[in-house]
Design a protein around this motif. Sequence first.
Motif, PDB file in Angstrom:
ATOM      1  N   HIS A 268       0.415  -1.093  -0.028  1.00 35.28           N
ATOM      2  CA  HIS A 268      -0.052   0.102  -0.101  1.00 35.28           C
ATOM      3  C   HIS A 268       0.989   0.895  -0.221  1.00 35.28           C
ATOM      4  O   HIS A 268       2.303   1.623   0.500  1.00 35.28           O
ATOM      5  CB  HIS A 268      -1.007   0.237   1.685  1.00 35.28           C
ATOM      6  N   VAL A 269       0.522   2.123  -1.136  1.00 37.19           N
ATOM      7  CA  VAL A 269       1.533   3.425  -1.047  1.00 37.19           C
ATOM      8  C   VAL A 269       0.652   4.331  -1.127  1.00 37.19           C
ATOM      9  O   VAL A 269      -0.493   4.654  -1.581  1.00 37.19           O
ATOM     10  CB  VAL A 269       1.852   3.597  -2.452  1.00 37.19           C
ATOM     11  N   SER A 270       1.026   5.556   0.141  1.00 40.35           N
ATOM     12  CA  SER A 270       0.108   6.627   0.691  1.00 40.35           C
ATOM     13  C   SER A 270       0.884   7.890   0.606  1.00 40.35           C
ATOM     14  O   SER A 270       0.419   8.471   0.223  1.00 40.35           O
ATOM     15  CB  SER A 270       0.204   6.588   2.201  1.00 40.35           C
ATOM     16  N   ASP A 271       1.579   7.259  -0.249  1.00 41.01           N
ATOM     17  CA  ASP A 271       3.047   8.913  -0.949  1.00 41.01           C
ATOM     18  C   ASP A 271       2.351   9.483  -2.753  1.00 41.01           C
ATOM     19  O   ASP A 271       2.522   8.962  -3.483  1.00 41.01           O
ATOM     20  CB  ASP A 271       4.169   8.225  -1.319  1.00 41.01           C
ATOM     21  N   ASP A 272       1.671  10.407  -2.285  1.00 40.19           N
ATOM     22  CA  ASP A 272       0.730  10.485  -3.135  1.00 40.19           C
ATOM     23  C   ASP A 272       1.493  11.474  -4.334  1.00 40.19           C
ATOM     24  O   ASP A 272       1.320  10.942  -5.757  1.00 40.19           O
ATOM     25  CB  ASP A 272      -0.624  12.006  -2.483  1.00 40.19           C
TER      26      ASP A 272
ATOM     27  N   LEU B  86       1.984   9.495  -8.385  1.00 38.95           N
ATOM     28  CA  LEU B  86       0.548  10.287  -9.311  1.00 38.95           C
ATOM     29  C   LEU B  86       1.934  10.259 -10.385  1.00 38.95           C
ATOM     30  O   LEU B  86       2.115   9.997 -11.566  1.00 38.95           O
ATOM     31  CB  LEU B  86       1.241  11.672  -8.773  1.00 38.95           C
ATOM     32  N   SER B  87       3.242   9.928  -9.600  1.00 38.33           N
ATOM     33  CA  SER B  87       4.810  10.079 -10.811  1.00 38.33           C
ATOM     34  C   SER B  87       4.236   8.561 -11.400  1.00 38.33           C
ATOM     35  O   SER B  87       5.080   8.225 -12.530  1.00 38.33           O
ATOM     36  CB  SER B  87       5.494   9.437 -10.122  1.00 38.33           C
TER      37      SER B  87
ATOM     38  N   VAL C 146      -9.899   7.351 -12.585  1.00 35.64           N
ATOM     39  CA  VAL C 146      -9.942   8.966 -12.643  1.00 35.64           C
ATOM     40  C   VAL C 146      -8.476   9.327 -11.942  1.00 35.64           C
ATOM     41  O   VAL C 146      -7.952  10.056 -13.250  1.00 35.64           O
ATOM     42  CB  VAL C 146     -11.252   9.763 -11.520  1.00 35.64           C
ATOM     43  N   GLN C 147      -8.424   9.988 -11.181  1.00 36.33           N
ATOM     44  CA  GLN C 147      -6.860   9.905 -11.131  1.00 36.33           C
ATOM     45  C   GLN C 147      -5.774   9.444 -11.716  1.00 36.33           C
ATOM     46  O   GLN C 147      -4.789  10.062 -12.417  1.00 36.33           O
ATOM     47  CB  GLN C 147      -6.368   9.343  -9.147  1.00 36.33           C
ATOM     48  N   ALA C 148      -5.622   8.069 -12.738  1.00 37.56           N
ATOM     49  CA  ALA C 148      -4.734   7.898 -13.532  1.00 37.56           C
ATOM     50  C   ALA C 148      -4.642   8.229 -14.830  1.00 37.56           C
ATOM     51  O   ALA C 148      -4.111   9.131 -15.587  1.00 37.56           O
ATOM     52  CB  ALA C 148      -5.190   5.873 -13.646  1.00 37.56           C
ATOM     53  N   MET C 149      -6.125   8.411 -15.318  1.00 37.65           N
ATOM     54  CA  MET C 149      -6.417   9.403 -16.040  1.00 37.65           C
ATOM     55  C   MET C 149      -6.170  11.114 -16.158  1.00 37.65           C
ATOM     56  O   MET C 149      -5.559  11.622 -17.134  1.00 37.65           O
ATOM     57  CB  MET C 149      -7.835   9.359 -17.022  1.00 37.65           C
ATOM     58  N   ALA C 150      -6.298  11.498 -14.999  1.00 37.78           N
ATOM     59  CA  ALA C 150      -5.506  12.405 -14.786  1.00 37.78           C
ATOM     60  C   ALA C 150      -4.333  13.028 -14.463  1.00 37.78           C
ATOM     61  O   ALA C 150      -3.854  13.963 -15.450  1.00 37.78           O
ATOM     62  CB  ALA C 150      -6.329  13.281 -12.882  1.00 37.78           C
TER      63      ALA C 150
END
Length: 365
Positions: free
Chosen positions: A251-255, A259-260, A282-286
């Motif tokens: 689990h990765v909590s580092d936004d 995002l990277s 949605v975040q992957a698309m953004a």
Amino acid sequence: MPSVAVIGTRGYPSYYGGFETAIRKLAPYLADNGWDVTVYGRPGSTRLDDPDKDGRVTTRITKGLESKSLSTLSYGLSSSFDAARHRPDVALVMNVANGFYLPLLRSRGVPSLVNVDGLEWERAKWGPRARQVFRTGARFTAKWASGLVFDARAIESHWNEHFGVEGRFIPYGGDVPPMMRVPEGLTHRGYVLIVARFVPENSVPEFFQAVPAIAAKYPVVIVGSAGYGGELDATAADLAATNPSVSWLGHVSDDGLLLSLWQHAGVYFHGHSVGGTNPALVQAMAAGAPVLARDTVYNREVLGQNGVFVKADPDSIATSVLQMMSNARALDTASKANLGRAEKHYAWADICGSYEESLRMLAAC
């Protein structure tokens, strides 16, 4: 100053899942618009020393039972009792499992806006008793909620048909990040990524079976866990231990890292099958990730006509991933299309505005 209590998340600021991400965006937005905001949470699930924490948002920790089957119900109960005692102008309630406590809030004159989430009673991770709890909670929600939020049109249609109620469509949002560094040890568009909670309905078993064929040509990065250990965690660990091209990050909590990873991925596999608009998708698309998604009505709704879809079959997943990875121009086209769609339909500012408008209407009643 109107007041709102947020019930049903792990707290603020928390980095656990979609509800928590939404509240990290919404709570400061509400404070900016003159709201007194209290977010209920669980012990150890919030970062009170987080430098991004908005000091205007109150975090209130209540007691509950920390277990797979009872945590949501028990923390929802203690939070609802406390909110009923303090009597905010309105409550924002996440998850129909907390629908059992809506009569308590109403008895104290507290209207409720409920995000119903997905169809929890269809999730394979729950046994028959838990599914019945969620379905009964949905009936309570349909009867006692002052307002409803549906994060997908398909979810809205289901509630219209099966519970005879109306509500408001408000999806999740995504942040468009600046150009970020490629994660260490990887190359831009050179690896395959999955980000998922390890449950069967997220097509994790099928993806894991496809990993050896994919990893023979491209690095594979696995993000996620079951949260309580188990067979899929063990499988991920074994894949990483036996194949140098496979990395399991848990689990990765580092936004920033997430995002990277999305921004530079060659293919992001999204296997979620139950629920509405998925926050990770949605975040992957953004972030501009080229997406290969399990073919569901929900994923088609979010990705639109330019989406790439696959059935939940290991051979089909491996074949589709390898085909996508072999065409750099198509990956670039998919990245731009997904980013453009996220900016147009899933901007956090618009989503927070819709929540604020709905809450203000209920608080004024």
